[in-house]
Design an enzyme around this catalytic site. Structure first.
Site, mmCIF file in Angstrom:
data_model
loop_
_atom_site.group_PDB
_atom_site.id
_atom_site.type_symbol
_atom_site.label_atom_id
_atom_site.label_comp_id
_atom_site.label_asym_id
_atom_site.label_seq_id
_atom_site.Cartn_x
_atom_site.Cartn_y
_atom_site.Cartn_z
ATOM 1 N N SER A 1 2.966 39.286 136.316
ATOM 2 C CA SER A 1 1.798 39.966 136.812
ATOM 3 C C SER A 1 1.881 41.488 136.742
ATOM 4 C CB SER A 1 1.527 39.546 138.254
ATOM 5 O OG SER A 1 2.595 39.946 139.094
ATOM 6 N N LYS B 1 2.918 49.718 140.717
ATOM 7 C CA LYS B 1 2.037 48.552 140.648
ATOM 8 C C LYS B 1 1.056 48.648 141.814
ATOM 9 C CE LYS B 1 2.441 43.459 140.323
ATOM 10 N NZ LYS B 1 3.404 42.332 140.257
ATOM 11 N N SER C 1 7.529 38.254 137.357
ATOM 12 C CA SER C 1 6.489 39.261 137.095
ATOM 13 C C SER C 1 6.960 40.653 136.688
ATOM 14 C CB SER C 1 5.596 39.406 138.317
ATOM 15 O OG SER C 1 4.642 38.385 138.300
#
Ligand code: GLN
Length: 471
Positions: A143, A67, A167
């Protein structure tokens, strides 16, 4: 190929790290433009790392995506924000990055996300749009939406995400893969850009439970560089993975079968529970009465911590600096005004408000008390049940753009994931079937397993049993 299959193919010589990287790169080259999972990737470096990968290591030769809020030396780390785009390169490896490298993994690329991990759709990325691989008109979740979409579309074998309020688990559910938020303190956050430090955890997303266990095994453990990381032994997750659920008590919190949960999703979740019962588990109803306060509690505490954490983005030390500013105060103001997107500004405003004198007692300190209540209720529930089984999200992936006018609707849909962060518990989401989208697509549904703090092993064990009965 799953990670576990890739490792077998690599160690038997059936494939090579270079062949694997080439295969994924060709998938990235043909898919990334449509799916938008990766913000950046480095072809030459991935191939160079593949050429010297040591396949005798635990993740030797396995390409992994990070990420874009996890530092890796010399890589960009944009947090999907204009603030860090083009202006920041990581001066060091995050501890999780270092551990992946030491375990032989190949860093393939960097995944899209909601800006600074604030959101549940990846629409808050200031840099690019990510779509759900199962239906391109829908969100991948967030997210960590880029991480989930990369794995689900075959651009990566596994990915790391971060989970502050769901997330990792929610995008895993929306994209039909497995995602795990480890116990608070289990994985170091050194080098991971902080959102809400009392809630943030880093964890894996992959195609199945064993893959997730293998990655967690590598990244877990104490790190003196993160004072919140726990000095507790890391169990061998693979050793108990196949122990099954016979004799285990599985709690179904009654408040988690409400809150707008779609009926067709509820039947899939209950069917997953029933299959575990058939394998010898017993099902018990448990009570978590403060669940309805969890969203409000989280949306006070997380923005409060974010407003403090994000004060470091001042246009002086790193990242965007306004060229319009006239003096130092103006530099802070204009750099932040130009660099942050609307959701990030909303969180900073909310957080600053709840911490301000006069409101602190009414909001922040009350939210801390409710957080304690939520923790106590979980502790009581775990007297009656060994693990809890719940939906991951009340709805499947929604249409892109559907919450533009009303962010509250997305906040409310975090109801089943955020309590685990408030209580520091480990949680996983695994696929348990699909529902009709109403316009021709089949959308994945996730079931969540939660366990007491530091029982990540139990989460994986039960998830593995639930996964077996899925087929
Ligand atoms: N959806 C939640 C939020 O917007 C959780 C995000 C996360 O876990 N990083 O804050």
């Amino acid at each position: 190929m799953t990670l576990t299959e890739s490792l077998a193919a690599l160690s038997s010589g059936q494939t090579t790290p270079t062949a694997l990287v080439e295969e994924l790169l060709s998938q990235i080259e043909s898919q990334n433009e449509t799916i938008g999972a990766l913000i950046s990737y480095d072809k030459e470096r991935a191939l160079a790392e593949a050429a010297k990968a040591d396949t005798s290591l635990p993740l030797g030769g396995v390409p992994i995506v990070l990420k874009d809020n996890i530092n890796a030396l010399d890589d960009p780390c944009t947090c999907a924000s204009k603030f860090l785009e083009n202006t920041y390169r990581s001066p060091y490896d995050a501890t999780v990055t270092r551990k992946l490298r030491e375990a032989g993994a190949i860093l393939l690329g960097r995944a899209n996300m909601d800006e600074f991990a604030m959101g549940s759709s990846t629409e808050n990325s200031a840099l690019m749009k990510t779509v759900n691989p199962h239906d391109h008109s829908r969100i991948p979740g967030g997210s960590s939406g880029g991480s989930a979409a990369a794995v689900a579309s075959g651009m990566a074998i596994a990915a790391l995400g971060s989970d502050t309020g769901g997330s990792i688990r929610q995008p895993a559910a929306h994209c039909g893969i497995v995602g795990m938020k480890p116990s608070y303190g289990r994985v170091s956050r050194y080098g991971v850009v902080a959102f809400a430090s009392s809630l943030d955890q880093v964890g894996p997303l992959a195609n199945n439970v064993e893959d997730v266990a293998r990655v967690l095994q590598v990244i877990a453990g104490h790190d003196p560089l993160d004072s919140t990381s726990l000095d507790a032994p890391v169990p061998d997750f693979l050793a108990t993975l196949n122990d099954g659920v016979k004799g285990l008590r599985i709690g179904l919190p009654k408040q988690y079968f409400a809150h707008g949960l779609r009926p067709e999703m509820e039947s899939l979740i209950r069917a997953a529970a029933a299959r575990l019962e058939k394998q010898g588990a017993s099902l018990v109803e448990v009570d978590l009465p403060s669940t309805e306060a969890a969203v409000a509690t989280y949306y006070i505490l997380a923005p409060a911590e974010a407003s403090s954490n994000l004060s470091r983005f001042d246009g002086i030390r790193y990242g965007h600096r306004s060229s319009e500013a006239e003096d130092i105060i103006d530099t802070y103001k204009k750099s932040r005004e130009e660099g942050f997107g609307p959701e990030v500004k909303r969180r900073i405003l909310l957080g600053t408000y709840v911490l301000s004198s006069g409101y602190y007692d009414a909001y922040y300190s009350r939210a801390q008390k409710v957080r304690t209540l939520i923790q106590r209720e979980f502790a009581a529930a775990f007297e009656q049940a060994d693990v809890l089984l719940t939906p991951t999200s009340p709805r499947p992936a929604r249409k892109i753009g559907a919450c533009e006018e009303d962010p509250l609707d997305d906040y409310l849909a975090d109801i089943f994931t955020i309590s685990a962060n408030l209580a520091g518990l480990p949680g996983i989401s695994i696929p348990c079937g699909k529902v009709d989208s109403g316009d021709g697509a089949k959308l994945p549904v996730g079931v969540q397993i939660l366990a007491p703090h530091l029982r990540d092993d139990l989460v994986l064990q039960v998830a593995k049993a639930a996964e077996l009965t899925n087929e």
